[in-house]
Motif scaffolding. Structure first.
Motif, short mmCIF file in Angstrom:
data_model
loop_
_atom_site.label_atom_id
_atom_site.label_comp_id
_atom_site.label_asym_id
_atom_site.label_seq_id
_atom_site.Cartn_x
_atom_site.Cartn_y
_atom_site.Cartn_z
N ALA A 31 71.72 80.23 46.19
CA ALA A 31 70.97 79.52 46.79
C ALA A 31 69.83 80.42 47.65
O ALA A 31 68.81 80.31 47.42
N GLN A 32 70.37 81.65 48.03
CA GLN A 32 69.52 82.47 48.70
C GLN A 32 68.74 83.40 47.88
O GLN A 32 67.57 83.69 48.07
N ARG A 33 69.49 83.73 46.76
CA ARG A 33 68.72 84.60 45.65
C ARG A 33 67.50 83.64 45.04
O ARG A 33 66.63 84.20 44.75
N TYR A 34 67.74 82.46 44.99
CA TYR A 34 66.55 81.44 44.76
C TYR A 34 65.67 81.55 45.61
O TYR A 34 64.35 81.64 45.23
N ALA A 35 65.88 81.40 46.87
CA ALA A 35 64.91 81.33 47.74
C ALA A 35 64.03 82.65 48.01
O ALA A 35 62.77 82.42 47.90
N TYR A 36 64.75 83.65 47.73
CA TYR A 36 63.97 84.97 47.74
C TYR A 36 63.11 85.13 46.32
O TYR A 36 61.98 85.50 46.41
N SER B 39 63.44 83.51 36.86
CA SER B 39 64.05 83.27 35.28
C SER B 39 65.54 83.38 35.74
O SER B 39 66.38 82.65 35.26
N ALA B 40 65.70 84.55 36.36
CA ALA B 40 67.50 84.78 36.61
C ALA B 40 67.62 84.00 37.54
O ALA B 40 68.79 83.21 37.39
N ALA B 41 67.09 83.86 38.73
CA ALA B 41 67.90 82.90 39.91
C ALA B 41 67.71 81.50 39.30
O ALA B 41 68.35 80.73 39.96
N SER B 42 67.16 80.96 38.55
CA SER B 42 66.78 79.46 37.77
C SER B 42 67.61 79.50 36.57
O SER B 42 67.49 78.31 36.14
N HIS B 43 68.29 80.50 36.16
CA HIS B 43 68.79 80.55 34.82
C HIS B 43 67.86 79.93 33.67
O HIS B 43 68.22 78.96 33.09
#
Lengths: 163, 149
Positions: A31-36, B39-43
């Motif tokens: 979730a934090q990787r996504y927010a970053y 792209s990576a974080a949202s697969h």
């Protein structure tokens, strides 16, 4: 009225489950990787004290993250030329091209780190419309997200425009 | 991949908020690294977000910014303004045109209604390029904390 772009068999599928249910646990690092990656460094995603001060049980996930959290791992050999995965469930339409039209979200309850979320995707609607450039089909895939308490936490309607 | 916001204002106050008020604009500057990370974080393995030659083959001007990334920015635009005690209740966006890397993207919005009893505020928001091309018209609903909370 133009000729129907929607075969009868597709109309009969409205309401059908297209994928899921899939259940995942919301992971803090993901979730934090996504927010970053978004560039959204809201403290409620990173600082437990800030999240609780804002009234959350614990760290919260960015609003739309839940839809990415439930993506299942797939082998790269299932990738098509355009980089997308071959879908298990196809909706047949008499059209050349499907485009992403937009999305509608309802956020009903917070999604926190550690929550167990179950997602189910349904074909919510397939309607033919008359546009300036001729007839098109508006297709709605609705995903419902339910947490470990049985509460519906979010609902997403992805709108595809096909012509 | 930085973000800038015109004013770092205090969270909006329900008592003084009125329809017609404008939100401080937010600016995003997406680059290739950000699209890769998203792209990576949202697969999301869709090639139009990382393969320039393929994106052009599909008729795009260049690699394009993900629709859901722009959607996430629209939610950030609202939650940054509303503050951590507010709750985002909903957002809708339409995909009108594609954002490209190297472009400045501008997020703006206006309050369309305020319900002082429930704290629910409705917004009309949008993402444009800095030269005024509309990428995503959008709406949002947010619940602000009541003054007694």
């Amino acid at each position: 009225m133009s000729e129907s772009l929607i075969p009868a068999e597709t109309l009969e599928r409205v309401g059908e489950v297209l994928s899921g249910p899939v259940t995942v646990v919301v992971d803090r690092r993901e979730a934090q990787r996504y927010a970053y990656a978004v560039g959204d460094e809201n403290p409620i995603y990173f600082d437990e004290v800030a999240a609780q001060a804002a009234g959350y049980r614990t760290l919260v996930a960015p609003p739309t993250y839940v839809t990415h959290a439930v993506v299942q791992p797939r082998t790269a050999s299932e990738l098509r030329t355009d980089g997308l995965y071959r879908e298990g469930t196809r909706i047949r339409l008499k059209v050349d091209r499907v485009m992403f039209g937009g999305e509608e979200w309802d956020f009903l309850e917070p999604v926190c780190v550690g929550d167990e979320i179950t997602a189910t995707v349904r074909l919510a609607a397939v309607d033919q419309k008359e546009g300036r450039k001729g007839p098109f089909v508006r297709q709605v895939r609705e995903t419902t997200f339910v947490n470990q308490f049985g509460d519906e936490v979010a609902r997403s309607r992805m709108i595809g425009i096909a012509r | 991949m930085s973000t800038t916001t015109d004013v770092t204002a205090a969270a909006p106050n329900l008592a003084t908020l009125e329809a017609g008020q404008e939100l401080p604009t937010m600016h995003k500057f997406p680059d290739e690294a950000q699209l890769f990370l998203y792209s990576a974080a949202s697969h999301n393995p869709h090639r139009i977000h990382y393969d320039r030659e393929y994106a052009r083959f599909e008729g795009h001007e260049d690699i394009i910014v993900h629709g859901p990334l722009q959607g996430a920015w629209l939610t950030q635009f609202v939650t940054d303004w509303a503050g951590p005690a507010a709750r985002l209740l909903g957002v809708t966006w339409q995909n009108r045109a594609s954002g490209l890397t190297g472009e400045e993207l501008v997020f703006s919005g206006t309050v369309t209604s305020v319900d002082a009893e429930t704290g629910i505020v409705e917004l009309e928001i949008a993402e444009h390029t800095s030269d005024g091309r509309l990428l995503m018209p959008a709406t949002a609903r947010v619940r602000l904390p009541l003054s007694s909370e």
